[in-house]
Motif scaffolding. Structure first.
Motif, PDB file in Angstrom:
ATOM      1  N   ILE A  25      -0.257   5.561  -4.044  1.00 38.88           N
ATOM      2  CA  ILE A  25      -0.385   6.859  -3.373  1.00 38.88           C
ATOM      3  C   ILE A  25      -0.733   7.949  -4.382  1.00 38.88           C
ATOM      4  CG2 ILE A  25       0.892   8.662  -2.125  1.00 38.88           C
ATOM      5  CD1 ILE A  25       2.495   6.429  -0.763  1.00 38.88           C
ATOM      6  N   ALA A  26      -0.084   7.901  -5.539  1.00 36.28           N
ATOM      7  CA  ALA A  26      -0.354   8.895  -6.589  1.00 36.28           C
ATOM      8  C   ALA A  26      -1.804   8.822  -7.052  1.00 36.28           C
ATOM      9  CB  ALA A  26       0.594   8.667  -7.761  1.00 36.28           C
ATOM     10  N   LYS A  27      -2.334   7.617  -7.181  1.00 34.15           N
ATOM     11  CA  LYS A  27      -3.734   7.452  -7.591  1.00 34.15           C
ATOM     12  C   LYS A  27      -4.686   8.001  -6.531  1.00 34.15           C
ATOM     13  CE  LYS A  27      -3.053   3.260 -10.377  1.00 34.15           C
ATOM     14  NZ  LYS A  27      -3.392   1.811 -10.463  1.00 34.15           N
ATOM     15  N   ALA A  28      -4.320   7.817  -5.258  1.00 34.72           N
ATOM     16  CA  ALA A  28      -5.213   8.204  -4.171  1.00 34.72           C
ATOM     17  C   ALA A  28      -5.208   9.708  -3.913  1.00 34.72           C
ATOM     18  CB  ALA A  28      -4.825   7.451  -2.893  1.00 34.72           C
ATOM     19  N   LEU A  29      -4.038  10.355  -4.037  1.00 35.59           N
ATOM     20  CA  LEU A  29      -3.918  11.758  -3.645  1.00 35.59           C
ATOM     21  C   LEU A  29      -3.652  12.709  -4.811  1.00 35.59           C
ATOM     22  CD1 LEU A  29      -3.308  10.162  -0.907  1.00 35.59           C
ATOM     23  CD2 LEU A  29      -2.147  12.242  -0.209  1.00 35.59           C
ATOM     24  N   GLY A  30      -3.160  12.187  -5.907  1.00 36.99           N
ATOM     25  CA  GLY A  30      -2.833  13.046  -7.037  1.00 36.99           C
ATOM     26  C   GLY A  30      -4.046  13.795  -7.543  1.00 36.99           C
ATOM     27  N   GLY A  31      -3.893  15.105  -7.757  1.00 35.03           N
ATOM     28  CA  GLY A  31      -4.993  15.919  -8.243  1.00 35.03           C
ATOM     29  C   GLY A  31      -5.876  16.451  -7.132  1.00 35.03           C
ATOM     30  N   THR A  32      -5.736  15.920  -5.926  1.00 37.13           N
ATOM     31  CA  THR A  32      -6.549  16.366  -4.790  1.00 37.13           C
ATOM     32  C   THR A  32      -5.737  17.202  -3.809  1.00 37.13           C
ATOM     33  OG1 THR A  32      -7.852  14.316  -4.947  1.00 37.13           O
ATOM     34  CG2 THR A  32      -8.081  15.608  -2.929  1.00 37.13           C
ATOM     35  N   TYR A  33      -4.525  16.751  -3.531  1.00 39.61           N
ATOM     36  CA  TYR A  33      -3.648  17.433  -2.582  1.00 39.61           C
ATOM     37  C   TYR A  33      -2.263  17.615  -3.172  1.00 39.61           C
ATOM     38  CZ  TYR A  33      -7.099  16.290   1.048  1.00 39.61           C
ATOM     39  OH  TYR A  33      -8.236  16.187   1.789  1.00 39.61           O
ATOM     40  N   ASN A  34      -1.600  18.693  -2.771  1.00 35.25           N
ATOM     41  CA  ASN A  34      -0.160  18.795  -2.975  1.00 35.25           C
ATOM     42  C   ASN A  34       0.492  17.990  -1.850  1.00 35.25           C
ATOM     43  OD1 ASN A  34      -0.247  20.537  -5.224  1.00 35.25           O
ATOM     44  ND2 ASN A  34      -0.476  22.323  -3.893  1.00 35.25           N
ATOM     45  N   THR A  91       0.905   8.638   8.180  1.00 34.26           N
ATOM     46  CA  THR A  91       1.901   7.567   8.242  1.00 34.26           C
ATOM     47  C   THR A  91       1.258   6.271   7.761  1.00 34.26           C
ATOM     48  OG1 THR A  91       1.340   7.014  10.543  1.00 34.26           O
ATOM     49  CG2 THR A  91       3.105   8.617  10.190  1.00 34.26           C
ATOM     50  N   MET A  92       2.065   5.434   7.161  1.00 31.94           N
ATOM     51  CA  MET A  92       1.583   4.128   6.730  1.00 31.94           C
ATOM     52  C   MET A  92       2.761   3.186   6.585  1.00 31.94           C
ATOM     53  SD  MET A  92       0.633   5.012   2.740  1.00 31.94           S
ATOM     54  CE  MET A  92      -0.069   3.385   2.500  1.00 31.94           C
ATOM     55  N   ASP A  93       2.476   1.892   6.599  1.00 31.78           N
ATOM     56  CA  ASP A  93       3.522   0.900   6.418  1.00 31.78           C
ATOM     57  C   ASP A  93       3.853   0.750   4.935  1.00 31.78           C
ATOM     58  OD1 ASP A  93       3.585   0.499   9.131  1.00 31.78           O
ATOM     59  OD2 ASP A  93       2.229  -1.227   9.096  1.00 31.78           O
ATOM     60  N   SER A  94       4.996   0.162   4.666  1.00 28.45           N
ATOM     61  CA  SER A  94       5.472   0.075   3.277  1.00 28.45           C
ATOM     62  C   SER A  94       5.221  -1.287   2.648  1.00 28.45           C
ATOM     63  CB  SER A  94       6.980   0.365   3.249  1.00 28.45           C
ATOM     64  OG  SER A  94       7.679  -0.535   4.087  1.00 28.45           O
ATOM     65  N   ASP A  95       4.449  -2.149   3.317  1.00 30.94           N
ATOM     66  CA  ASP A  95       4.283  -3.529   2.833  1.00 30.94           C
ATOM     67  C   ASP A  95       3.042  -3.740   1.979  1.00 30.94           C
ATOM     68  OD1 ASP A  95       2.346  -3.254   4.753  1.00 30.94           O
ATOM     69  OD2 ASP A  95       3.220  -4.696   6.163  1.00 30.94           O
ATOM     70  N   LEU A  96       2.355  -2.643   1.598  1.00 29.15           N
ATOM     71  CA  LEU A  96       1.145  -2.668   0.768  1.00 29.15           C
ATOM     72  C   LEU A  96      -0.086  -3.193   1.490  1.00 29.15           C
ATOM     73  CD1 LEU A  96       2.608  -3.983  -2.642  1.00 29.15           C
ATOM     74  CD2 LEU A  96       2.106  -1.620  -1.989  1.00 29.15           C
ATOM     75  N   GLN A  97       0.009  -3.418   2.792  1.00 26.95           N
ATOM     76  CA  GLN A  97      -1.172  -3.858   3.531  1.00 26.95           C
ATOM     77  C   GLN A  97      -2.069  -2.685   3.909  1.00 26.95           C
ATOM     78  OE1 GLN A  97       1.033  -6.840   6.387  1.00 26.95           O
ATOM     79  NE2 GLN A  97      -0.977  -7.709   5.929  1.00 26.95           N
ATOM     80  N   ASP A  98      -1.502  -1.492   4.067  1.00 29.95           N
ATOM     81  CA  ASP A  98      -2.288  -0.280   4.285  1.00 29.95           C
ATOM     82  C   ASP A  98      -2.730   0.285   2.948  1.00 29.95           C
ATOM     83  OD1 ASP A  98      -1.917  -0.479   7.013  1.00 29.95           O
ATOM     84  OD2 ASP A  98      -0.161   0.842   7.027  1.00 29.95           O
ATOM     85  N   ASP A  99      -3.931   0.828   2.900  1.00 29.83           N
ATOM     86  CA  ASP A  99      -4.503   1.333   1.649  1.00 29.83           C
ATOM     87  C   ASP A  99      -4.424   2.860   1.614  1.00 29.83           C
ATOM     88  OD1 ASP A  99      -6.055   1.989  -0.580  1.00 29.83           O
ATOM     89  OD2 ASP A  99      -7.406   0.304  -0.271  1.00 29.83           O
ATOM     90  N   PRO A 100      -3.661   3.434   0.672  1.00 27.17           N
ATOM     91  CA  PRO A 100      -3.556   4.906   0.575  1.00 27.17           C
ATOM     92  C   PRO A 100      -4.879   5.598   0.286  1.00 27.17           C
ATOM     93  CG  PRO A 100      -1.832   3.819  -0.703  1.00 27.17           C
ATOM     94  CD  PRO A 100      -2.804   2.751  -0.301  1.00 27.17           C
ATOM     95  N   ASN A 101      -5.855   4.857  -0.255  1.00 19.25           N
ATOM     96  CA  ASN A 101      -7.154   5.457  -0.554  1.00 19.25           C
ATOM     97  C   ASN A 101      -7.909   5.889   0.697  1.00 19.25           C
ATOM     98  OD1 ASN A 101      -7.479   5.205  -3.573  1.00 19.25           O
ATOM     99  ND2 ASN A 101      -7.033   3.073  -3.073  1.00 19.25           N
ATOM    100  N   GLU A 102      -7.455   5.442   1.849  1.00 19.16           N
ATOM    101  CA  GLU A 102      -8.083   5.855   3.104  1.00 19.16           C
ATOM    102  C   GLU A 102      -7.634   7.250   3.538  1.00 19.16           C
ATOM    103  OE1 GLU A 102     -10.335   4.079   4.433  1.00 19.16           O
ATOM    104  OE2 GLU A 102     -10.014   2.015   3.766  1.00 19.16           O
TER     105      GLU A 102
END
Length: 309
Positions: A25-34, A91-102
């Motif tokens: 999540i940090a890689k996907a949103l860090g630096g772009t959104y608070n 919202t997303m699931d916690s099992d790593l099947q959803d990709d935060p980059n989306e």
């Protein structure tokens, strides 16, 4: 600090996934959104809550809620929605099947005017015992809801904050958030094809009972949306129809007895006519009672005002 995006993540026995998920999540949103992350531990029996507390101690934008026992995904999401303060909620699931980059692209779609963006796992990495029931479920829900989504049950979704503020989840209603949103006037609903990864840790929580409960909730929400504020339209209509049919049968029986002079004591049609009339009166009375009970509830409801000038 203004929070742009709140990410709500229900957790149930996913201790191994959480550190990696937070990093993605940090890689996907860090630096772009608070952003803030709200983990909701739904009564896990492993060390998921300890992992959440550790992450929260390390980073101030990570929050956690822990339930005393397992309440279900809908309740977990509702608790997260009530805590979220972001302009947008994902919202997303916690099992790593959803990709935060989306998530960034889904947020952009909200900025472009949509109220809700639902993920579509077009290519799924799940066993056939899960994919076949899911396709059938989505087909039925799509027809009932009148919303052209392919994957109602996808955990990866994004909303404007006012959407989650105006819905309430319980039971298995997390599957029908687009229906609930549409009922509240949020009709700008779309979907986005998203990546779906194979499960890396643990095992799926999907089972036949959840599948059946989901369909029962679909029937419930469809009925409530149509007749909550007008129960007489449902019960009264059926009651009147049965009453008319029963009365017609009994008039025919009376004709046989009074005009033709034939016996009617051994005719099953007599019992049917009386039964239909009794059922008709009962259903009509149920509708009337529902209207009386619902009167105070309707008077207490306030319309959601979109805009004034």
């Amino acid at each position: 600090m203004q929070v742009d995006v709140s990410i709500v993540i229900p957790v149930y026995n996913e201790e191994e996934s959480l550190p990696e998920l937070e990093n993605e999540i940090a890689k996907a949103l860090g630096g772009t959104y608070n952003y803030e992350v709200i983990f909701v531990d739904d009564g896990s029996s492993d060390t998921s809550w300890q992992q959440i507390k550790k992450l929260s101690d390390e980073k101030e934008f990570i929050h956690g809620i822990s339930f005393s026992h397992n309440y279900g995904k809908s309740v977990a999401l509702q608790a997260g929605f009530e805590k979220a303060i972001g302009t947008y909620v994902a919202t997303m699931d916690s099992d790593l099947q959803d990709d935060p980059n989306e998530i960034p692209e889904m947020i952009q779609m909200l900025k472009d005017g949509y109220d809700l963006v639902s993920g579509w796992k077009k290519e799924r990495h799940d066993p056939i015992s899960k994919t076949i029931p899911s396709k059938f479920f989505n087909f039925v829900t799509r027809k009932v809801a009148g919303i052209e989504l392919h994957d109602f049950n996808c955990g990866l979704k994004a909303y404007k904050s006012e959407v989650v503020e105006n819905i309430y989840l319980y039971g298995e209603l997390h599957r029908y958030i687009p229906m609930l949103a549409k009922k509240e006037g949020f009709t700008r609903i779309t979907e986005k094809v998203v990546k779906h990864h194979p499960r890396k840790y643990g095992k799926t929580k999907f089972g036949l009972s959840r599948f059946m409960n989901g369909f029962l909730d679909l029937v419930t929400i469809s009925f409530v949306q149509k007749y909550l504020q007008k129960p007489m339209h449902f019960f009264g209509t059926i009651g009147v129809i049965l009453l008319i049919i029963g009365s017609g049968i009994n008039l025919y029986i009376a004709y046989i007895k009074l005009i033709l002079g034939q016996g009617i004591g051994d005719r099953p049609l007599l019992i049917l006519g009386v039964l239909l009339m009794v059922l008709g009166v009962q259903l009509f009375s149920t509708g009337l009672l529902g209207e009386m009970i619902n009167k105070n509830n309707v008077e207490g409801q306030k319309p959601r005002i979109r805009e004034t000038v």
